[in-house]
Design a protein around this motif. Structure first.
Motif, PDB file in Angstrom:
ATOM      1  N   ILE A 162       0.853  -1.185   0.000  1.00 23.70           N
ATOM      2  CA  ILE A 162       0.000   0.000   0.000  1.00 23.70           C
ATOM      3  C   ILE A 162       0.891   1.238   0.000  1.00 23.70           C
ATOM      4  CG2 ILE A 162      -1.970  -1.081   1.169  1.00 23.70           C
ATOM      5  CD1 ILE A 162      -0.975   0.148   3.782  1.00 23.70           C
ATOM      6  N   GLY A 163       0.276   2.363  -0.287  1.00 25.28           N
ATOM      7  CA  GLY A 163       1.044   3.608  -0.278  1.00 25.28           C
ATOM      8  C   GLY A 163       0.351   4.637  -1.144  1.00 25.28           C
ATOM      9  N   PRO A 164       0.652   5.924  -0.888  1.00 25.06           N
ATOM     10  CA  PRO A 164      -0.022   6.978  -1.649  1.00 25.06           C
ATOM     11  C   PRO A 164       0.333   6.929  -3.135  1.00 25.06           C
ATOM     12  CG  PRO A 164       1.648   7.905  -0.178  1.00 25.06           C
ATOM     13  CD  PRO A 164       1.565   6.452   0.127  1.00 25.06           C
ATOM     14  N   SER A 165      -0.521   7.538  -3.928  1.00 22.79           N
ATOM     15  CA  SER A 165      -0.287   7.633  -5.361  1.00 22.79           C
ATOM     16  C   SER A 165       1.040   8.339  -5.632  1.00 22.79           C
ATOM     17  CB  SER A 165      -1.445   8.406  -5.997  1.00 22.79           C
ATOM     18  OG  SER A 165      -1.173   8.656  -7.337  1.00 22.79           O
ATOM     19  N   GLY A 166       1.826   7.778  -6.538  1.00 20.69           N
ATOM     20  CA  GLY A 166       3.110   8.393  -6.877  1.00 20.69           C
ATOM     21  C   GLY A 166       4.249   7.948  -5.979  1.00 20.69           C
ATOM     22  N   SER A 167       3.983   7.019  -5.058  1.00 20.73           N
ATOM     23  CA  SER A 167       5.049   6.599  -4.138  1.00 20.73           C
ATOM     24  C   SER A 167       5.990   5.573  -4.774  1.00 20.73           C
ATOM     25  CB  SER A 167       4.437   6.031  -2.855  1.00 20.73           C
ATOM     26  OG  SER A 167       3.600   4.940  -3.145  1.00 20.73           O
ATOM     27  N   GLY A 168       5.675   5.120  -5.997  1.00 21.51           N
ATOM     28  CA  GLY A 168       6.590   4.219  -6.699  1.00 21.51           C
ATOM     29  C   GLY A 168       6.184   2.756  -6.680  1.00 21.51           C
ATOM     30  N   LYS A 169       4.947   2.470  -6.281  1.00 16.39           N
ATOM     31  CA  LYS A 169       4.494   1.074  -6.199  1.00 16.39           C
ATOM     32  C   LYS A 169       4.517   0.404  -7.567  1.00 16.39           C
ATOM     33  CE  LYS A 169       0.434   2.270  -4.586  1.00 16.39           C
ATOM     34  NZ  LYS A 169       0.547   3.739  -4.704  1.00 16.39           N
ATOM     35  N   SER A 170       3.923   1.074  -8.564  1.00 22.85           N
ATOM     36  CA  SER A 170       3.898   0.490  -9.905  1.00 22.85           C
ATOM     37  C   SER A 170       5.310   0.329 -10.456  1.00 22.85           C
ATOM     38  CB  SER A 170       3.088   1.372 -10.864  1.00 22.85           C
ATOM     39  OG  SER A 170       1.749   1.419 -10.467  1.00 22.85           O
ATOM     40  N   THR A 171       6.122   1.336 -10.247  1.00 22.82           N
ATOM     41  CA  THR A 171       7.494   1.292 -10.754  1.00 22.82           C
ATOM     42  C   THR A 171       8.242   0.105 -10.155  1.00 22.82           C
ATOM     43  OG1 THR A 171       7.452   3.696 -10.976  1.00 22.82           O
ATOM     44  CG2 THR A 171       9.614   2.634 -11.036  1.00 22.82           C
ATOM     45  N   MET A 172       8.053  -0.142  -8.869  1.00 18.04           N
ATOM     46  CA  MET A 172       8.713  -1.282  -8.233  1.00 18.04           C
ATOM     47  C   MET A 172       8.252  -2.586  -8.878  1.00 18.04           C
ATOM     48  SD  MET A 172       8.594  -2.530  -4.258  1.00 18.04           S
ATOM     49  CE  MET A 172       6.917  -3.138  -4.270  1.00 18.04           C
ATOM     50  N   LEU A 173       6.935  -2.721  -9.082  1.00 16.64           N
ATOM     51  CA  LEU A 173       6.405  -3.938  -9.699  1.00 16.64           C
ATOM     52  C   LEU A 173       6.956  -4.113 -11.110  1.00 16.64           C
ATOM     53  CD1 LEU A 173       4.535  -5.052  -7.600  1.00 16.64           C
ATOM     54  CD2 LEU A 173       2.584  -4.627  -9.091  1.00 16.64           C
ATOM     55  N   ARG A 174       6.987  -3.000 -11.845  1.00 19.67           N
ATOM     56  CA  ARG A 174       7.414  -3.072 -13.239  1.00 19.67           C
ATOM     57  C   ARG A 174       8.900  -3.391 -13.362  1.00 19.67           C
ATOM     58  NH1 ARG A 174       4.188  -0.394 -16.846  1.00 19.67           N
ATOM     59  NH2 ARG A 174       5.909   0.774 -17.704  1.00 19.67           N
ATOM     60  N   CYS A 175       9.668  -3.045 -12.342  1.00 18.55           N
ATOM     61  CA  CYS A 175      11.085  -3.432 -12.347  1.00 18.55           C
ATOM     62  C   CYS A 175      11.226  -4.953 -12.182  1.00 18.55           C
ATOM     63  CB  CYS A 175      11.842  -2.728 -11.220  1.00 18.55           C
ATOM     64  SG  CYS A 175      12.216  -0.995 -11.568  1.00 18.55           S
ATOM     65  N   CYS A 176      10.222  -5.568 -11.530  1.00 18.54           N
ATOM     66  CA  CYS A 176      10.318  -7.004 -11.249  1.00 18.54           C
ATOM     67  C   CYS A 176      10.185  -7.866 -12.497  1.00 18.54           C
ATOM     68  CB  CYS A 176       9.273  -7.423 -10.221  1.00 18.54           C
ATOM     69  SG  CYS A 176       9.585  -6.746  -8.581  1.00 18.54           S
ATOM     70  N   ASN A 177       9.706  -7.308 -13.609  1.00 15.26           N
ATOM     71  CA  ASN A 177       9.802  -8.067 -14.866  1.00 15.26           C
ATOM     72  C   ASN A 177      10.452  -7.220 -15.964  1.00 15.26           C
ATOM     73  OD1 ASN A 177       7.801  -6.341 -15.605  1.00 15.26           O
ATOM     74  ND2 ASN A 177       6.340  -7.912 -16.232  1.00 15.26           N
ATOM     75  N   ARG A 178      11.131  -6.209 -15.510  1.00 19.91           N
ATOM     76  CA  ARG A 178      11.928  -5.341 -16.383  1.00 19.91           C
ATOM     77  C   ARG A 178      11.112  -4.645 -17.465  1.00 19.91           C
ATOM     78  NH1 ARG A 178      17.326  -8.355 -18.064  1.00 19.91           N
ATOM     79  NH2 ARG A 178      17.702  -6.392 -19.172  1.00 19.91           N
ATOM     80  N   LEU A 179       9.853  -4.332 -17.134  1.00 20.44           N
ATOM     81  CA  LEU A 179       9.156  -3.367 -17.985  1.00 20.44           C
ATOM     82  C   LEU A 179       9.811  -2.010 -17.769  1.00 20.44           C
ATOM     83  CD1 LEU A 179       5.358  -4.300 -17.778  1.00 20.44           C
ATOM     84  CD2 LEU A 179       6.930  -4.629 -19.691  1.00 20.44           C
ATOM     85  N   GLU A 180      10.379  -1.827 -16.572  1.00 20.58           N
ATOM     86  CA  GLU A 180      11.298  -0.710 -16.336  1.00 20.58           C
ATOM     87  C   GLU A 180      12.652  -1.303 -15.985  1.00 20.58           C
ATOM     88  OE1 GLU A 180      10.403   2.220 -16.936  1.00 20.58           O
ATOM     89  OE2 GLU A 180       8.243   2.342 -16.580  1.00 20.58           O
ATOM     90  N   GLU A 181      13.708  -0.680 -16.488  1.00 24.65           N
ATOM     91  CA  GLU A 181      15.055  -1.117 -16.128  1.00 24.65           C
ATOM     92  C   GLU A 181      15.468  -0.434 -14.824  1.00 24.65           C
ATOM     93  OE1 GLU A 181      17.066  -3.372 -17.432  1.00 24.65           O
ATOM     94  OE2 GLU A 181      15.637  -3.849 -19.019  1.00 24.65           O
ATOM     95  N   PRO A 182      15.849  -1.204 -13.816  1.00 23.86           N
ATOM     96  CA  PRO A 182      16.330  -0.578 -12.588  1.00 23.86           C
ATOM     97  C   PRO A 182      17.567   0.275 -12.871  1.00 23.86           C
ATOM     98  CG  PRO A 182      15.944  -2.931 -12.260  1.00 23.86           C
ATOM     99  CD  PRO A 182      15.797  -2.667 -13.734  1.00 23.86           C
ATOM    100  N   THR A 183      17.683   1.392 -12.159  1.00 26.35           N
ATOM    101  CA  THR A 183      18.891   2.201 -12.279  1.00 26.35           C
ATOM    102  C   THR A 183      20.049   1.475 -11.598  1.00 26.35           C
ATOM    103  OG1 THR A 183      17.531   4.180 -12.262  1.00 26.35           O
ATOM    104  CG2 THR A 183      19.870   4.486 -11.834  1.00 26.35           C
ATOM    105  N   SER A 184      19.767   0.905 -10.419  1.00 22.95           N
ATOM    106  CA  SER A 184      20.735   0.003  -9.798  1.00 22.95           C
ATOM    107  C   SER A 184      19.997  -0.917  -8.845  1.00 22.95           C
ATOM    108  CB  SER A 184      21.825   0.780  -9.067  1.00 22.95           C
ATOM    109  OG  SER A 184      21.261   1.430  -7.938  1.00 22.95           O
TER     110      SER A 184
END
Ligand SMILES: Nc1ncnc2c1ncn2[C@@H]1O[C@H](COP(=O)(O)OP(=O)(O)O)[C@@H](O)[C@H]1O
Ligand SMILES: [Mg+2]
Lengths: 245, 233
Positions: free
Chosen positions: A37-59
């Motif tokens: 859980i967490g407020p909108s814009g806190s990075g929840k989707s981004t974290m999920l998307r890094c888990c299958n590399r729809l986003e590339e992690p910076t590190s």
């Protein structure tokens, strides 16, 4: 202790100058459901998307069964088969019927012959209670049914982990229950799940652990009763009182 | 020829545009022209659409240098009048050692022009497909090309068919430009026959030949427009 199915280690993600994830560490043990859980814009989707590399992690590293999926020489498409993803907006293929939505990856990624792919698709659709809708097109079924087809599409590939990004947020309230029921069954069958959602009731009964994220970090985590019942951090308290109205 | 005789306006009209003797003599030439135009049209449509599709797919890969080149190609070929290109290549290229036949020049120029328009039309179709479609497909392990081929293009093409059909018709009609460099297509045959006979009937025949060739496609394009008035789910 069991080796975690999914491990996020020191994950940072920035879009240009914009730091979105600032060092996430999270372990999801096999068969557990971790609820985010967490407020909108806190990075929840981004974290999920890094888990299958729809986003590339910076590190940082994302490990599935101990293997870093961001490592050199990783077959990204083979890796993605192990990580099922369900989106807020369903994203079914509108030009394909329900059966073909599920069987496309079976035929083109797993290279199964059509008959076998269809059989496996029907089995997956049966799991979400929609085998009788196999010949319908996405536009001909309800939002809740579309989301269950999307779950079947991911399940048919027999993933190790399932990621859910607000799977019921786009649904009319009366359709939410059927999707949560499918997720409950999935949890009962032993699937490892990472779920971003606002369905606190579902979290209380199905989650093994709840994570509260804010500003790209995990602020608080614990058992559902602990986080919902007696949140330790001020930010968690503020968030919970806001969503409870 | 029959100028001495006094004719009524209707007789004069028929004699000018539908003279049976002239038609009888020249229709085989017009038919030859029809075949040349048809061959050119088919070659231009197939080449232009395939090259345009290939360029749009390449553009979807997102290589910066390639995309700049594609956009320049598309913009330049959509700006230049095809007749200018035809004359430039037909009369200019022999001086740099490249000699192309008239039909070849028309084929190359019109194919490239159609490719430029087709690329833009396909590209608009590809970008109109929701980003979520890419993400859903990629998340199931489909590769870039598979996602493009099985998920994105089938949705994009429905939107692109009507404008593509209209553009293909507009450009294949320009095969008539070949007449200025002696390509024996319909218009060339018709104007040649007209100057030999001193009568406009071959031009009438030419017009009928164009109608026979293109009207079915115009009707098809109209049908596509209604058929694929397709809404997103
Ligand atoms: N592709 C992107 N490019 C730039 N900024 C992005 C991109 N995706 C997400 N962001 C930004 O990252 C922040 C976190 O987004 P998100 O992970 O979707 O949060 P949440 O899911 O918790 O609401 C937002 O401020 C959003 O604007
Ligand atoms: Mg989100």
């Amino acid at each position: 202790m069991k080796r975690p199915m999914l491990e996020i280690a020191g994950l940072f993600k920035a879009f240009g100058e914009n730091a979105i994830l600032n060092g996430i560490n999270l372990k999801v043990p096999t068969g557990e459901l971790v609820f985010v859980i967490g407020p909108s814009g806190s990075g929840k989707s981004t974290m999920l998307r890094c888990c299958n590399r729809l986003e590339e992690p910076t590190s940082g590293a994302i490990l599935i069964e101990g293997t870093d999926i961001c490592g050199l020489g990783v077959d990204i498409n083979a890796m993605r088969r192990k990580v099922g993803m369900v989106f807020q907006s369903f994203n079914l293929y509108p030009h394909l019927n329900v059966r073909s939505n599920v069987s496309l990856a079976l035929r083109k990624v797993l290279k199964l012959p059509r008959a076998e792919a269809d059989e496996r698709s029907m089995a997956a659709l049966d799991l979400v209670g929609l085998a009788q809708r196999a010949d319908f097109f996405p536009s001909q079924i309800s939002g809740g049914q579309q989301q269950r087809v999307a779950i079947a599409r991911a399940l048919a590939l027999e993933p190790k982990v399932m990621l859910f990004d607000e799977p019921t947020s786009a649904l009319d309230p009366e359709l939410v229950g059927s999707v949560l029921a499918v997720m409950r069954d999935l949890k009962a069958s032993g699937m490892t799940m990472l779920v971003v959602s606002h369905e606190m009731g579902f979290a209380r009964e199905a989650a093994d652990r709840v994570i509260f994220m804010d500003g790209g970090v995990i602020v608080e985590e614990g058992a559902p009763e602990a986080v919902f019942g007696a949140p330790k951090h001020e930010r968690t308290q503020a968030f919970l009182s806001r969503v409870r109205g | 020829m029959c100028g001495a005789k006094r004719m009524s306006p209707l007789e004069r009209f028929l004699d000018t545009f539908l003279n049976p003797r002239v038609i009888g003599k020249y229709w085989p030439d017009i038919l030859d022209g029809l075949i040349v135009t048809l061959e050119l049209a088919i070659a231009v449509v197939v080449t232009g659409i395939l090259v345009g599709l290939a360029l749009a797919c390449l553009r979807a890969v997102g290589i910066r240098a390639a995309n700049i080149a594609i956009v320049c190609f598309a913009d330049i070929l959509r700006s230049l009048p095809p007749l200018v290109l035809i004359l430039l290549i037909y009369f200019g290229f022999p001086n740099i050692g490249i000699v192309l036949s008239g039909p070849m020049v028309v084929y190359v120029v019109l194919s490239l022009v159609l490719a430029a328009f087709a690329e833009e039309i396909f590209w608009a179709g590809i970008t109109s497909v929701d980003k979520g479609q890419w993400e859903a497909a990629r998340s199931t392990g489909l590769g870039f090309a598979q996602t493009l081929g099985y998920v994105v293009l089938p949705q994009a093409v429905r939107l692109t068919l009507p404008p593509l059909a209209n553009r293909a018709i507009a450009i294949t009609k320009m095969t008539a430009l070949g007449t200025v460099i002696g390509v024996p297509e319909i218009l060339y045959q018709a104007t040649t026959a007209q100057s030999f006979s001193g009568n406009a009937s071959p031009l009438t025949l030419g017009a009928l030949a164009y109608l026979a060739l293109f009207l079915p496609f115009v009707v098809l394009a109209r049908w596509l427009e209604t058929r694929f008035a397709w809404r997103k789910a």
